[in-house]
Write an enzyme that holds these catalytic residues in place. Structure first.
Site, PDB file in Angstrom:
ATOM      1  N   MET A   1       0.824  -1.216   0.000  1.00  0.00           N
ATOM      2  CA  MET A   1       0.000   0.000   0.000  1.00  0.00           C
ATOM      3  C   MET A   1       0.853   1.258   0.000  1.00  0.00           C
ATOM      4  O   MET A   1       0.316   2.359  -0.034  1.00  0.00           O
ATOM      5  CB  MET A   1      -0.914   0.030   1.244  1.00  0.00           C
ATOM      6  CG  MET A   1      -1.929  -1.086   1.279  1.00  0.00           C
ATOM      7  SD  MET A   1      -3.113  -1.007  -0.054  1.00  0.00           S
ATOM      8  CE  MET A   1      -4.296  -2.194   0.532  1.00  0.00           C
ATOM      9  N   GLY A   2       2.165   1.141   0.120  1.00  0.00           N
ATOM     10  CA  GLY A   2       3.021   2.315   0.162  1.00  0.00           C
ATOM     11  C   GLY A   2       4.084   2.167   1.219  1.00  0.00           C
ATOM     12  O   GLY A   2       4.266   1.098   1.807  1.00  0.00           O
ATOM     13  N   VAL A   4       5.803   3.315   4.890  1.00  0.00           N
ATOM     14  CA  VAL A   4       5.363   3.805   6.184  1.00  0.00           C
ATOM     15  C   VAL A   4       6.573   4.282   6.970  1.00  0.00           C
ATOM     16  O   VAL A   4       7.575   3.573   7.067  1.00  0.00           O
ATOM     17  CB  VAL A   4       4.618   2.704   6.986  1.00  0.00           C
ATOM     18  CG1 VAL A   4       4.121   3.267   8.307  1.00  0.00           C
ATOM     19  CG2 VAL A   4       3.468   2.151   6.173  1.00  0.00           C
ATOM     20  N   LYS A  19       1.915   7.107   6.283  1.00  0.00           N
ATOM     21  CA  LYS A  19       1.857   6.157   5.171  1.00  0.00           C
ATOM     22  C   LYS A  19       1.784   6.953   3.873  1.00  0.00           C
ATOM     23  O   LYS A  19       0.789   7.640   3.607  1.00  0.00           O
ATOM     24  CB  LYS A  19       0.647   5.226   5.309  1.00  0.00           C
ATOM     25  CG  LYS A  19       0.495   4.270   4.119  1.00  0.00           C
ATOM     26  CD  LYS A  19      -0.627   3.266   4.340  1.00  0.00           C
ATOM     27  CE  LYS A  19      -0.188   2.191   5.311  1.00  0.00           C
ATOM     28  NZ  LYS A  19      -1.148   1.082   5.384  1.00  0.00           N
ATOM     29  N   ASP A 112     -10.788  -6.091   4.967  1.00  0.00           N
ATOM     30  CA  ASP A 112      -9.481  -6.732   4.816  1.00  0.00           C
ATOM     31  C   ASP A 112      -8.932  -7.137   6.178  1.00  0.00           C
ATOM     32  O   ASP A 112      -7.772  -6.919   6.497  1.00  0.00           O
ATOM     33  CB  ASP A 112      -8.504  -5.790   4.113  1.00  0.00           C
ATOM     34  CG  ASP A 112      -7.291  -6.533   3.555  1.00  0.00           C
ATOM     35  OD1 ASP A 112      -6.289  -5.878   3.256  1.00  0.00           O
ATOM     36  OD2 ASP A 112      -7.340  -7.765   3.438  1.00  0.00           O
TER      37      ASP A 112
END
Length: 854
Positions: A1-2, A4, A19, A112
């Protein structure tokens, strides 16, 4: 997701996680706009078992989320390291269920849930991470494309990402069908099974193989440990129904089952379940040494013989009861008896006593109208306020004894070791001291509207009884408002905090300061008081009525914390017709106070929990901020007749004074400078403003008018009883108002230019509003809304019988000065802020062995 990063927020002096999203996800403006909307929604989540979103930052084309930093290992790491004992696994599962329940109540689904998204801090608190972000990452939720599942979105595929979360997908997710909260319930069941079994429930060599096992593999729970409670096994079976229609429908049911397993676990567990920090939601600790039975009427605790551990429990009020008044619960010094005021659906409040070794509360006789209780040092008597008096009653039973006069807006009392009581009989009367047996009251402090402020509230004796802690409202300078320590012998003042939140002393040498965002803590020595700046939050989501600037919590000398959870102004703006049919104007709950409809019915003016004034388009939900004075309190909005301006009150010059601001935004202008505190109420057709005034040293409020030429004219005096909520009729000839002259709040109507007052309500009432044609007055009494026909003949006023329209849990107005609802321009509907279920104070949480230290 990227990526952090761990970061430091230098403004709020806290560590956070940042994030930074992948660049590919930020190249689509529509997706970024949608992500921003979803993040704003998720930021409304405020629960101790959910990692919070603090903010959304955008710079140089990049987007980053500012998140709560959660230390500790995630559940996936814990499962790899060692098996989890049954009692501990169920304690973790209960906390997960609590977090999911809070989010589901707000319409937010995680989508999720997996062990890697669940962290366990060093003190045993469970935190669910990335709540709802799967939906935020998606480009279009209306699509049924198979790549639109929460764990394998189109955006992730573009970025070259395949996430290994297929094992926790619900069958409907795996088939790329629409999902709701039942998808989280499936994932919850899978996670709990893995904790108990110590192995994956579904797995395969590839993602496709894993998804196939989710869809077709036989689900057997035979691998669960033999000491798994039978009720938990049945619960997991219901969570893992592939057909969503047959699946457990509400995660709250799972929470209840897990709470009810406590006695069974106590008999078999050998390792105590990790306890958690004080939580703003109802919780019952699962531990080998404490057993609790929670129900609508009571609970009990089995104390261990070994060293006591922190234990969290919750008291649920009986159905129909709601905590009430302008002060929260009280607790005896030994932490064994709680007093609280609660009202039933009729609106009548009574005082109740609840011993922690009993299953039911007992009502104090003749305590109608009770509020703001406090105990004697030995716990044998309880003090409270009702019907213009301060009273005390023996906890063993018997009728109360009045000991001093006080208004219906008394601001708290405290009982000293020397047998005297210090109390604030009204907002502006200062602090008085009187023998607990009754007698002549001695004035201790006197607000002066200047450096001494305009109100002194919430007194409490500090250890030793020689000094007093209280809150000062207002002051000629901003840094003069806040909390004060008063030396009772020398009369010397020491200001120790700045701000409006009430401050309380905790027995372990900490000062606790309340506020809309939670309770903060700082080290404090009562023998050497000095200026403090409490920064560390130790309790969040505590019930905080804005009108009183006071969180509903207290701590006993024995270390037992008592508090009420919830946001008192969280609700949904809803049109309600006169038959009780509803139609929400906004689809999501919002925290606001005193929503007042504009004359054309298109906008509302309101105040948020940070004392900021806004207007909002009723149909579209778009907002406009009216004031930029972040350090000031602004409230009580009233529209001008043409909708061009909004009158309000602000403490920017020390006292509360009247201002106006263009409804489309612009600089505020002071409209009246006058001693005392003024609050706008309504506007006559000729522009005359009616306002309530609380004068220095007076109990209660007067009603006065301000003519367009600046002339101030008294209308109704507070003596012998307070007057408030003055509402001009549409033609300006009549005024509806509230008075407590009968001993309780009732609604009256009288001609503006002289004449007799006529009662409108007879069984209690407040919040009057006129019908647009002037032929009826609406008012509130408890949860019920009423309409009363009103006719005139010359100077005579005739009032008909009250008709009950409907009963609903609506947000209260800010005290009795504003009604908390509006009437539509055609008179066929009321705009009501209906409370969210979590906003209704029906529970008291108790934490034994609590520490105010961070």
């Amino acid at each position: 997701m990227g990526e952090v990063f761990r970061a430091r927020d230098t403004r709020l002096n806290r560590d956070v996680a940042i994030k930074v999203l992948p660049a590919l996800l930020t190249q689509d403006p529509e997706r970024v706009a949608r992500f921003r909307r979803e993040a704003q929604l998720l930021a409304a989540l405020n629960h101790p078992n959910i990692a919070l979103i603090h903010g959304l930052e955008e710079a140089d084309g990049r987007v980053a989320l500012v998140l709560e930093l959660v230390d500790g290992e995630d559940l996936a790491q814990r499962l790899k390291r060692e098996p989890i004992p049954v009692a501990e696994a169920i304690g973790i599962a209960r906390q997960i269920a609590e977090g999911l329940e809070s989010a589901h109540e707000k319409g937010i689904v995680h989508r999720d849930l997996k062990p890697a998204n669940i962290k366990i801090t060093s003190d045993g608190t469970v935190k669910i991470l990335d709540f709802g972000l799967a939906k935020a990452y998606e480009a279009d939720t209306s699509s049924t494309d198979s790549m639109n599942s929460p764990t394998m979105t189109h955006a992730m595929t573009e970025a070259g990402l395949i996430l290994g979360t297929a094992a926790y997908m619900s069958p409907e997710q795996a088939r790329a069908r629409a999902v709701d909260k039942r998808a989280d319930i499936w994932s919850f069941g899978v996670v709990v099974c893995e904790m108990l079994m110590g192995k994956h429930l579904f797995e395969g060599e590839t993602v496709s193989d894993t998804l196939a096992s989710v869809l077709r593999q036989d689900i057997t729970l035979s691998a669960l440990p033999t000491d798994t409670p039978s009720r938990v096994k049945r619960l997991l079976g219901r969570c893992l129904e592939r057909d969503p229609k047959k699946r457990l429908r509400d995660i709250g049911e799972a929470r209840l089952v897990l709470e009810d397993t406590t006695p069974e676990l106590a008999a078999v567990a050998t390792t105590p379940v990790a306890t958690k920090k004080a939580s703003p939601v109802p919780i019952v600790i699962v531990t080998a040494i404490a057993a609790a039975a929670v129900g609508a009427f009571g609970w009990g605790v089995l104390h261990p013989a070994a060293k006591p551990q922190k234990t969290s429990l919750s008291i649920a009020l009986p159905p129909g009861q709601v905590l009430s008044g302008n002060g929260g619960p009280a607790i005896t010094r030994d932490g064994r008896l709680i007093a609280y005021a609660a009202r039933d659906s009729s609106g009548v409040a009574r005082l109740y006593l609840r011993s922690l070794d009993r299953f039911e509360a007992a009502a104090v006789p003749e305590s109608d109208g009770a509020q703001a209780p406090f105990f004697s040092p030995d716990g044998s008597r309880v003090g409270f306020f009702a019907h213009g008096k301060m009273l005390t009653a023996a906890v063993s039973g018997g009728a109360p004894t009045p000991i001093a006069d006080a208004s219906n807006q008394a601001m708290g009392g405290t009982w000293g070791e020397d047998g005297t009581v210090v109390f604030a009989p009204s907002l502006s009367a200062g602090l008085l001291r009187v023998p607990a047996s009754g007698g002549t009251a001695q004035q201790l402090t006197q607000p002066d509207g200047g450096a001494m402020g305009y109100a002194h509230s919430r007194p409490s004796f500090l250890p030793g009884g020689k000094t007093l802690l209280f809150t000062q409202w207002g002051g000629s300078k901003v840094d003069e408002r806040g909390s004060v320590v008063l030396d009772l012998k020398s009369a010397a003042w020491t200001r120790i905090t700045t701000g409006f939140g009430t401050v309380r002393y905790a027995p372990n040498g900490r000062l606790l300061m309340s506020g809309p965002q939670g309770v903060r803590s700082a080290a404090f020595d009562p023998a050497h008081p000095q200026r403090l700046n409490p920064e560390t939050f130790v309790l969040d989501d505590v019930y905080y009525p804005i009108a009183w600037s006071d969180s509903w919590f207290t701590v006993s000398e024995s270390g037992t914390l008592v508090y009420v959870p919830g946001d008192p102004i969280l609700g949904t703006l809803t049109w309600v017709d006169l038959d009780g049919r509803t139609m929400p104007t906004l689809d999501k709950p919002i925290s606001l106070s005193d929503a007042v409809l504009s004359p054309d019915g298109q906008r509302i003016a309101f105040q948020d929990k940070d004392d900021v004034l806004w207007t909002m388009d009723v149909r579209r939900g778009t907002r406009l901020r009216l004031n930029r004075d972040d350090e000031l309190t602004n409230g009580y909005p009233v529209w001008s007749r043409d909708g061009s301006h909004i009158f309000f009150t602000s403490n920017r010059s020390g006292d509360w004074e009247l201002y106006s601001v263009p409804s489309g935004g612009g600089p505020a202008k002071k409209v009246l400078t006058r001693e005392g505190n003024q609050f706008p109420q309504s506007i006559a057709p000729d522009g005359t403003l009616m306002f309530a005034e609380r004068s220095k040293g007076r109990i209660g409020t007067d009603l006065l008018t301000l003519a367009p030429d600046g002339t101030v004219t008294p209308f109704l005096d507070a003596q012998p009883a307070g007057k408030a909520c003055g509402q001009f009729s549409p033609d300006g000839r009549l005024v509806a108002y509230v008075s407590d002259e009968s001993g309780r709040e009732e609604v009256y109507v009288r001609p503006f230019h002289g004449g007799e007052a006529v009662p409108v309500s007879t069984e209690g009432g407040n919040g009057p509003r006129w019908a647009p044609d002037g032929k009826a007055v609406y008012f509130r009494s408890g949860d019920a809304f009423f309409a009363v026909p009103v006719t005139t003949s010359g100077s005579a006023v005739t009032v008909g019988d009250a008709k009950k329209l409907f009963a609903m849990k609506a947000a209260p107005g800010r005290s009795i000065l504003l009604p908390g609802y509006s009437v539509s321009s055609d008179g066929k509907r009321l705009l009501v802020h209906l409370l969210d279920a979590s906003a209704i104070p029906t529970r008291i949480n108790v934490v034994e062995g609590w520490s105010a230290k961070p």
